[in-house]
Design a protein around this motif. Structure first.
Motif: not given
Length: 323
Positions: A101-103, A136-144
């Motif tokens: 993942f590239r934020p 943020v949710t990208v490709d099923g993964a959630t990032y705070a």
């Protein structure tokens, strides 16, 4: 009010005074605009700055961001901008045979969304989860996302070329909307005298950091809102859903944001409790942008600001608490 609460409120007043003075070095003659920006920051909200080009919308956003020593990113919204350009995306790493993942630029304390309504609604909607849930949710993964997190978006009037109206759900995520407006003659002359030789943003230095902001936000959360004032906020917002001049009133989210903004306004005034004057001081910037006018109201040249002010003028005000 105990000594600890008094000391914490003094820190809020002192910090916001420093930030306001810093921002006003760039935005001359607009103390009310700066006040609303600070209220939004203390209420853990997001700010929408709407006006014609050239009046300092982006300068306000940049000055507020640079006054706080924290991570800042700026996104220029254009018609070809994609959602992944904001949130980030997963890229396949051939060496590890895995996606990484590239934020995107949304992973910052202060995100400046410049001319947000020049991008398509699909791209605008990339900010919905970020603003409401700080993730943020990208490709099923959630990032705070970082704390504090604030979106300061600028918007051109919708009748201008190349603009898309912000969807109602998007506008509802913004705690407050403010219009910078043209400066008066004295302020414009002062701006010419002070800013024509150099850009004040280039020499602006931080006067606070993310740790200080988190501390004062925590103090604002503890500002007391009495039952009468809570009832006043609920009734005020509820009235917008029943008047014929509006085809869409304010949402329950608007009620929560109104209470939070009133807390912040009370803290700026040095009080540990909210009074009706605090609610009235923030009602227009918090509520007006969420309302949709009826056809008759538009034909009568009424504005959402006029309607909110009319409600404030005729709605019964509870007696302020004592002590």
């Amino acid at each position: 009010m105990d000594a600890d609460a008094g000391g914490a409120l003094a820190e809020v007043t002192e910090l916001c005074g420093r930030i306001a003075a810093n921002v006003q070095r760039v935005i001359v003659g607009k103390p009310e605009v700066v006040r609303v920006a600070l209220v939004t920051l203390l209420a853990e909200g997001h700010l929408l700055v709407e006006d014609v080009p050239g009046v300092g919308k982006t300068s306000l956003a940049k000055a507020l961001a640079r006054s706080i020593d924290c991570s800042v990113s700026r996104v220029q919204f254009t018609p070809d901008l994609l959602p992944a350009d904001i949130t980030g995306l997963s890229i396949y790493n051939r060496q590890t045979s895995e996606f990484e993942f590239r934020p995107g630029p949304v992973f910052a304390n202060v995100v400046i969304a410049d001319e947000i309504n020049r991008a398509s609604p699909k791209t605008q909607s990339a900010l919905l989860e970020c603003m409401a849930e700080h993730q943020v949710t990208v490709d099923g993964a959630t990032y705070a996302l970082a704390s504090p997190f604030m979106v300061v978006a600028t918007q051109n009037p919708v009748e201008m070329d190349g603009t898309y109206p912000l969807p109602e759900a998007q506008r509802d995520r913004f705690t407050a909307r403010v219009s910078v407006g043209y400066p008066d003659l004295a302020a414009e002359l002062a701006m010419v005298d002070e800013h024509s030789a150099s850009d004040p943003l280039e020499i602006l230095r931080p006067v606070a950091d993310a740790r200080h902001v988190r501390a004062v936000v925590d103090t604002v959360r503890r500002v007391h809102v009495g039952a009468e004032v809570r009832q006043y906020c609920v009734e005020l917002v509820g009235t917008t859903r029943r008047i014929p001049d509006l085809r869409l009133g304010a949402s329950p989210r608007a009620t929560l944001q109104l209470v939070r903004a009133a807390r912040a306004q009370a803290a700026l005034s040095g009080r540990t409790y909210v009074v009706p004057d605090d609610v009235q001081a923030v009602a227009v910037p918090v509520l007006a942008h969420r309302l949709l006018l009826s056809a008759d109201a538009i034909a009568s040249r009424r504005s959402a600001v006029d309607i909110v002010r009319s409600l404030l003028g005729r709605h019964p005000v509870p007696a302020p608490p004592r002590g």
